[in-house]
Scaffold this active site. Structure first.
Site, short mmCIF file in Angstrom:
data_model
loop_
_atom_site.label_atom_id
_atom_site.label_comp_id
_atom_site.label_asym_id
_atom_site.label_seq_id
_atom_site.Cartn_x
_atom_site.Cartn_y
_atom_site.Cartn_z
N ARG A 1 -3.59 6.45 0.73
CA ARG A 1 -4.18 7.70 1.26
C ARG A 1 -3.31 8.42 2.27
O ARG A 1 -3.62 9.54 2.65
CB ARG A 1 -5.55 7.40 1.87
N ARG B 1 0.82 -1.22 0.00
CA ARG B 1 0.00 0.00 0.00
C ARG B 1 0.85 1.27 0.00
O ARG B 1 0.47 2.27 0.62
CB ARG B 1 -0.94 0.04 1.20
N ASP C 1 -6.41 -3.30 -7.74
CA ASP C 1 -7.01 -3.93 -6.56
C ASP C 1 -7.22 -5.42 -6.83
O ASP C 1 -7.36 -5.82 -7.99
CB ASP C 1 -8.35 -3.28 -6.20
N TYR D 1 -14.32 -12.89 -0.17
CA TYR D 1 -14.99 -11.63 -0.51
C TYR D 1 -16.27 -11.86 -1.32
O TYR D 1 -17.30 -11.21 -1.10
CB TYR D 1 -14.06 -10.73 -1.33
N ARG E 1 -7.14 11.21 -6.13
CA ARG E 1 -8.31 10.33 -6.03
C ARG E 1 -9.59 11.10 -5.71
O ARG E 1 -10.67 10.55 -5.90
CB ARG E 1 -8.07 9.28 -4.93
O1 CP3 Z 1 0.11 -1.79 -2.46
C1 CP3 Z 1 -0.11 -0.91 -3.31
O2 CP3 Z 1 0.25 0.28 -3.16
C2 CP3 Z 1 -0.78 -1.31 -4.60
C3 CP3 Z 1 -2.18 -1.14 -4.65
C4 CP3 Z 1 -3.13 -2.07 -3.92
C5 CP3 Z 1 -4.42 -1.62 -3.54
N1 CP3 Z 1 -5.12 -2.70 -3.08
C6 CP3 Z 1 -4.92 -0.26 -3.69
C7 CP3 Z 1 -6.03 0.19 -2.82
C8 CP3 Z 1 -3.03 -3.42 -3.58
C9 CP3 Z 1 -1.83 -4.35 -3.70
C10 CP3 Z 1 -4.30 -3.81 -3.07
C11 CP3 Z 1 -4.61 -5.19 -2.67
C12 CP3 Z 1 -5.81 -5.45 -1.87
N2 CP3 Z 1 -7.07 -4.92 -2.01
C13 CP3 Z 1 -5.86 -6.44 -0.85
C14 CP3 Z 1 -4.74 -7.35 -0.46
C15 CP3 Z 1 -3.76 -6.67 0.44
C16 CP3 Z 1 -4.27 -6.54 1.84
O3 CP3 Z 1 -4.50 -5.39 2.25
O4 CP3 Z 1 -4.42 -7.55 2.51
C17 CP3 Z 1 -7.18 -6.42 -0.33
C18 CP3 Z 1 -7.69 -7.28 0.81
C19 CP3 Z 1 -7.94 -5.47 -1.08
C20 CP3 Z 1 -9.38 -5.12 -0.94
C21 CP3 Z 1 -9.51 -3.69 -0.55
N3 CP3 Z 1 -9.38 -2.64 -1.43
C22 CP3 Z 1 -9.71 -3.16 0.74
C23 CP3 Z 1 -9.92 -3.97 2.00
C24 CP3 Z 1 -9.67 -1.76 0.63
C25 CP3 Z 1 -9.75 -0.72 1.73
C26 CP3 Z 1 -11.10 -0.10 1.84
C27 CP3 Z 1 -11.06 1.13 2.73
O5 CP3 Z 1 -12.01 1.91 2.66
O6 CP3 Z 1 -10.08 1.33 3.46
C28 CP3 Z 1 -9.45 -1.46 -0.74
C29 CP3 Z 1 -9.33 -0.12 -1.33
C30 CP3 Z 1 -7.98 0.27 -1.78
N4 CP3 Z 1 -7.19 -0.47 -2.58
C31 CP3 Z 1 -7.33 1.49 -1.46
C32 CP3 Z 1 -6.08 1.44 -2.13
C33 CP3 Z 1 -5.03 2.49 -2.14
C34 CP3 Z 1 -7.87 2.62 -0.58
C35 CP3 Z 1 -9.11 3.26 -1.13
C36 CP3 Z 1 -8.94 4.48 -2.05
O7 CP3 Z 1 -7.86 4.75 -2.56
O8 CP3 Z 1 -9.93 5.17 -2.26
#
Ligand code: CP3
Length: 366
Positions: free
Chosen positions: A41, A37, A86, A164, A50
């Site tokens: 944010r 990540r 994602d 999921y 974003r």
């Molecule tokens: O790591 C990186 O910088 C690359 C980008 C990346 C994202 N998601 C961007 C993202 C990666 C590798 C993921 C993988 C991902 N997505 C996982 C596996 C890694 C882990 O955390 O265990 C999972 C479980 C997800 C599903 C997911 N997507 C979740 C649980 C969330 C968070 C929701 C929240 O509101 O906090 C996301 C959203 C997400 N994916 C964000 C980012 C930067 C944040 C939301 C946004 O940018 O608006």
């Protein structure tokens, strides 16, 4: 040269191969570091890019993904980039509706309830059609990186995606998804196999598009017990690595693969014998014991508690030093044990990166 250049011979030459060398257990001049990540944010420029835009719309724009991938590299000397995307784009490609609800997280309006619901899923997924936007983002980003560091592609693992698709979003117990494992084992395996088939094609497509390493996120491993982990997770993690590696070998390619099965303590030995070059670790495992249990078979990645970034910078430096002493500097990629949180201070992320480089250089020179 061992540096893979992809099918596009016009990609810029790689200048910093430390991450790839460490993944293969080769000598390096410092320990490479990146953060899960790292595009996120906690960065004001990320929040600005974003702002007001739908999350999955952003994922479908190669230009936006490229910009968000590059942002953390402008601030910090990370040794790898990870493509902004994602894990939930795969269930979307199989025909499921997934929305990112601000303040709530990923949401499936119509999750899988019973085995009959598997009929709603696309049987044959053409990844070039359904996920071509990710491939285009990877190719664009690989160019725009100008060879600064390697680009990592990724996917969710079958069990994490299955959970999921059934839970319909985040969950503490994952009891709806786990109910399937106990009530509908055959349908569960059918779904896991369907996911595995798509994931293999998806990862191969990412390499063809320019990904120089691949990480498989089994984020929900820890919710399974050892026996269930073996049957419903490990089997498919191995199948993915085996099939991706075999196909790449046929084409004379070799791309390091990382498996990150969060909270799966009991699985560490098995994971080190699963065709992955690197095993990613969460912070609940002691570095020395992880080394002992995996022998010299694989490189390790991880595993500082992300919350240690809330500590003062000097303390972060000490924690990093201890972590390096625990893992050793060979066959090791420094990272956090999970992703960065939105309220983390970018300056402390910078302190983490600097501490890894500084301490590891000193340890290697001695
Ligand atoms: O790591 C990186 O910088 C690359 C980008 C990346 C994202 N998601 C961007 C993202 C990666 C590798 C993921 C993988 C991902 N997505 C996982 C596996 C890694 C882990 O955390 O265990 C999972 C479980 C997800 C599903 C997911 N997507 C979740 C649980 C969330 C968070 C929701 C929240 O509101 O906090 C996301 C959203 C997400 N994916 C964000 C980012 C930067 C944040 C939301 C946004 O940018 O608006």
């Amino acid at each position: 040269s061992h540096i893979y250049n992809g099918l596009y011979s016009d990609f810029p030459q790689l200048k910093n191969d430390t991450f790839l060398r460490a993944a293969r257990g080769e000598e390096t001049q410092h320990v490479p570091v990146w953060c899960m990540r790292q595009a996120g944010r906690y960065l004001p420029e990320f929040r600005e890019s974003r702002a007001g835009k739908d999350f999955f719309e952003t994922c479908r724009s190669p230009e936006a993904c490229c910009e968000l991938t590059l942002q953390p590299l402008r601030r910090f000397s990370f040794d790898a980039a990870i493509i902004f995307s994602d894990i939930l784009v795969v269930p979307q490609a199989m025909g499921m509706d997934v929305q990112m609800v601000p303040g709530k997280g990923p949401t499936f309006p119509d999750p899988l309830k019973d085995p009959e619901d598997l009929q709603r899923l696309r049987v044959k997924v053409d990844v070039n059609t359904e996920l071509g936007y990710v491939f285009r983002a990877i190719t664009l980003t690989r160019h725009k990186l100008e060879g600064k560091v390697p680009l990592i592609g990724f996917t969710g693992a079958p069990w994490t995606l299955m959970s999921y698709m059934i839970e319909g979003g985040g969950s503490n117990t994952h009891s709806k998804a786990k109910r399937w494992l106990y009530q509908h084992p055959e349908a569960s395996h059918m779904l896991l196999r369907m996911l595995t088939d798509v994931i293999v094609e998806y990862l191969l497509g990412q390499v063809a598009a320019g990904a120089q390493a691949l990480q498989v996120f089994e984020s929900h491993a820890g919710i399974l017990g050892p026996a269930e982990f073996k049957e419903f997770s490990l089997l498919y993690l191995r199948d993915i690595a085996r099939r991706v590696k075999d196909k790449l070998k046929e084409d004379g390619q070799d791309v390091p693969m990382i498996v990150f099965a969060k909270d799966a303590h009991y699985g560490v030995e098995d994971l080190s014998q699963s065709h992955y070059e690197v095993v990613g670790l969460d912070w609940t495992i002691d570095p020395r014991s992880a080394r002992e249990r995996t022998g010299g078979k694989v490189s390790l990645q991880g595993n500082m508690d992300p919350c240690a970034l809330y500590a003062p910078k000097e303390r972060i430096s000490d924690i990093v030093h201890k972590m390096l002493e625990g893992f050793g500097t060979r066959g090791y990629i420094a990272n956090l044990g999970h992703g960065l949180y939105p309220d983390m201070d970018p300056e402390h992320v910078g302190a983490f990166v600097q501490a890894v480089h500084k301490h590891s250089k000193q340890m290697i020179e001695q």
